[in-house]
Design an enzyme around this catalytic site. Structure first.
Site, mmCIF file in Angstrom:
data_model
loop_
_atom_site.group_PDB
_atom_site.id
_atom_site.type_symbol
_atom_site.label_atom_id
_atom_site.label_comp_id
_atom_site.label_asym_id
_atom_site.label_seq_id
_atom_site.Cartn_x
_atom_site.Cartn_y
_atom_site.Cartn_z
ATOM 1 N N HIS A 1 25.154 -10.682 12.104
ATOM 2 C CA HIS A 1 25.629 -10.597 13.509
ATOM 3 C C HIS A 1 26.967 -11.206 13.471
ATOM 4 O O HIS A 1 27.936 -10.557 13.982
ATOM 5 C CB HIS A 1 24.845 -11.282 14.620
ATOM 6 C CG HIS A 1 24.995 -10.975 15.981
ATOM 7 N ND1 HIS A 1 24.061 -11.388 16.976
ATOM 8 C CD2 HIS A 1 25.962 -10.147 16.540
ATOM 9 C CE1 HIS A 1 24.857 -11.098 18.097
ATOM 10 N NE2 HIS A 1 25.804 -10.193 17.917
ATOM 11 N N HIS B 1 21.011 -13.694 11.961
ATOM 12 C CA HIS B 1 22.102 -14.466 13.012
ATOM 13 C C HIS B 1 23.499 -14.233 11.982
ATOM 14 O O HIS B 1 24.739 -13.888 12.674
ATOM 15 C CB HIS B 1 21.728 -15.926 12.998
ATOM 16 C CG HIS B 1 20.767 -16.401 14.097
ATOM 17 N ND1 HIS B 1 21.081 -15.798 15.241
ATOM 18 C CD2 HIS B 1 19.619 -16.965 13.947
ATOM 19 C CE1 HIS B 1 20.110 -16.318 15.977
ATOM 20 N NE2 HIS B 1 19.355 -16.842 15.155
ATOM 21 N N HIS C 1 15.366 -13.973 9.562
ATOM 22 C CA HIS C 1 15.800 -14.450 10.509
ATOM 23 C C HIS C 1 17.142 -14.984 10.598
ATOM 24 O O HIS C 1 18.032 -14.404 11.626
ATOM 25 C CB HIS C 1 14.858 -15.616 11.210
ATOM 26 C CG HIS C 1 15.120 -16.107 12.518
ATOM 27 N ND1 HIS C 1 14.721 -15.627 13.702
ATOM 28 C CD2 HIS C 1 15.978 -16.995 13.076
ATOM 29 C CE1 HIS C 1 15.007 -16.240 14.853
ATOM 30 N NE2 HIS C 1 16.040 -17.085 14.495
ATOM 31 N N GLU C 2 17.316 -15.863 9.945
ATOM 32 C CA GLU C 2 18.565 -16.552 9.713
ATOM 33 C C GLU C 2 19.753 -15.515 9.332
ATOM 34 O O GLU C 2 20.918 -15.591 9.885
ATOM 35 C CB GLU C 2 18.626 -17.912 8.981
ATOM 36 C CG GLU C 2 17.524 -18.976 9.312
ATOM 37 C CD GLU C 2 17.924 -19.481 10.781
ATOM 38 O OE1 GLU C 2 19.306 -19.278 11.449
ATOM 39 O OE2 GLU C 2 17.122 -19.920 11.434
#
Length: 599
Positions: free
Chosen positions: A398, A395, A391-392
């Site tokens: 991105h 980020h 998940h992190e």
């Protein structure tokens, strides 16, 4: 006597598992040098006040502002990362406090910019761009500001609104102090009969207890305590809503909802579409409730039964190196380039992995244009930690793509897009794990985990969004809301969302009073849209391969160079249509089918 296992100090953690923050500043002294430069340059920005009328001065302001903002960002990120890795280190707390305080001052030096830009004659900015090609870079940035002209006050009005911001935020602050500092809960008995004081922190464990008495006691104790403060909590929430409505009216919006969505060019219809589409598909949630009741062997299913796992599976101990391998296998459909960036992040010091004494809890991704996209973890060797890593890193990658591709002013991205990349990684990972798990119990556990993810992120957050919509509209119509009114609205929503088989206990009527997001108006619907967009991307990536990956990487590279709806649409996900949400419900139904088949 068993040995007490203590958390390691920061110095005792292997450097291979610590982020490379030294790459920003080798020490505090070097940070102080840049801080001095910022303090000397930032006040000079005031020289541009009253001089934005020429193309040359406008460009000079914008370029100088970028230089100041980049320096501020770098100083801010370094101080906060250092502060978070050891909150007990007074030296770094001082740095944090210094830069936080000065950051507000920097904003005051450039506060003239937007009001003065909007006072320029119509078409003046376009003429400046035509005259000076270097201004073309700022065209979207400037046109976005100008598009808000009808909702921007004159300099005096903006100053007045800024001066009352603390007062407008007071209800949320009061809520936080009441629920975090002043409220205490009675004791309940755990599974072994021990008297344990209930807290907001341990409630999440008790509500998942295999012993029904424990979760029922926790549920009733928590919400009866909140009910004892219902008048105060009603006053704080309705005051917050009234403040937001005041803010919307002051800025000439037709409604509070419009004032929240329009600055990002998100049509009000998108919000309404979310609520409408989920309402049309509540039968899927009703089916899940019915199946959960059956699998738990209950005569009646109550609200306090919702969080107990259907399947108990033994948790594997997963070493961090193995977690990296599992995450990489999960996101393999994203292609070689993406995987290499992920590996680079792991090897080059993006990630601060393990807990240490004084380290901030939780997990996040953070950085700036002139730093790595850092990741804070508190890795604990569980499958959930693997998901958090994926998940992190979603980020961070991105941010990596956006900063590599876009100039500084477009390198960030709006909240509407912020969770998409992280949840896309999670969707790909859980899909991989379900497909490759051979142990039946573990596979059932994984299927249920994704079902719960969709239930809590899509259905539950949409119910919150509908509660916000109803309460804001009533107050906008001049209808006062009492504790009984708020509880009735919330009760009826629970009845509608969870269906006939659910016993909607009286305690749940007070749940609205413990949701901090309600003090950040019309925020929660973005969890629903973010999950739906991520589900659409992961589905396309798995089914279409390279062409979908190319569109998705294009989305990551776009940063904030256009409005969120447009950026997603170019990549193949149209959030103005019901399709992404409908596809998410289809995935939910598929998982339900798997669960029924496996049991």
């Amino acid at each position: 006597m068993s040995e007490v296992i203590k958390l390691k100090t920061r110095d005792a953690i292997d450097s291979n598992y610590k982020w490379n923050v030294d790459k920003m500043y080798k020490d505090s002294e070097q940070w102080e040098e840049d801080f001095s430069i910022l303090k000397s340059k930032a006040p000079e920005m005031q020289r541009f006040s009253g001089k934005l009328g020429t193309a040359e001065d406008l460009l000079s302001f914008l370029e100088s502002n970028v230089e100041i903002e980049r320096l501020l960002d770098k100083l801010l990120v370094y101080a906060h990362l250092r502060g978070d890795e050891d909150t007990g280190n007074a030296k770094f707390q001082v740095l944090k406090n210094k830069i936080d305080a000065y950051g507000a001052e920097v904003s005051s030096f450039t506060a003239f910019f937007i009001p003065e830009l909007l006072l320029l004659p119509e078409g003046a900015v376009d003429q400046s761009i035509s005259k000076l090609p270097a201004l073309k870079l700022y065209e979207f940035y400037l046109s976005d500001i100008i598009s808000q002209k009808n909702h921007t006050l004159n300099a005096e009005g903006e100053k007045l609104l800024a001066s009352v911001s603390d007062c407008l935020n007071a209800p949320g602050n009061i809520f936080g102090m009441l629920t975090n500092a002043d409220m205490t809960f009675p004791c309940i008995k755990d599974e072994k009969g021990n008297e344990i004081e209930l807290t907001e922190g341990n409630y999440s464990n008790f509500i998942k207890s295999k012993e029904r008495r424990v979760r029922k006691d926790a549920f009733e104790t928590l919400f009866s305590t909140y009910k004892g403060f219902s008048n105060t909590l009603t006053a704080s929430l309705t005051s917050s809503i009234k403040n937001f409505i005041f803010y919307a009216k002051t800025r000439n919006y037709s409604s509070a909802l419009e004032s929240s969505l329009k600055p990002n060019n998100i049509p009000v219809e998108v919000y309404q579409n979310v609520v409408h589409t989920i309402n049309n598909n509540l039968s899927s949630l009703h089916k899940y409730v019915s199946l959960k009741k059956k699998l738990l062997g209950l005569d009646e299913i109550h609200m306090y039964d919702l969080y107990v796992p259907i399947v108990e599976a033994e948790q594997d101990h997963i070493e961090y190196q193995d977690a990296v391998k599992i995450a990489l296998n999960g996101i393999k459909p994203l292609g070689e380039e993406y995987l290499n960036i992920f590996k680079e992040g792991i090897n080059e010091g993006w990630v601060d992995v393990f807990q240490n004494k004084g380290k901030r809890s939780g997990a996040y991704s953070w950085g700036c244009y002139d730093s790595m996209p850092y990741v804070l973890l508190n890795y604990n060797y569980e499958l959930n930690d693997v998901s958090t890593l994926a998940h992190e890193m979603g980020h961070s990658i991105h941010s990596y793509y956006a900063r590599k591709t876009q100039p500084y002013i477009y390198s960030g991205y709006e909240l509407f897009c912020a969770e998409v990349a992280s949840i896309t990684n999670e969707c790909l990972l859980i899909d991989y794990l379900i497909k490759n798990e051979t142990d039946k119990k573990k596979r059932l556990f994984l299927i249920n985990q994704q079902l719960e993810g969709i239930r809590t992120t899509v259905f539950r957050q949409c119910m919150f969004a509908e509660f916000e919509k109803i309460t804001h509209e009533k107050i906008e119509q001049g209808i006062p809301l009492s504790p009984e009114d708020l509880c009735a609205i919330y009760h009826d929503l629970n009845v509608k969302y969870f269906g006939e088989e659910m016993v909607v206990d009286e305690g749940i009527d007070m749940e609205w009073s413990r949701i901090p997001h309600f003090y950040n108006d019309f925020y929660v619907y973005q969890y629903t849209t973010g999950f739906a967009a991520a589900n659409s991307f992961s589905k396309m990536i798995v089914e279409e391969g390279e062409s979908a990956v190319e569109r998705y990487i294009g989305f990551l590279k776009s940063g904030g160079s256009d409005y969120p709806i447009n950026i997603l649409k170019k990549a193949g996900v149209d959030m103005s249509s019901p399709k992404p949400l409908e596809d998410t419900i289809k995935r939910f139904d598929e998982l339900l089918g798997m669960l029924e088949k496996e049991i």
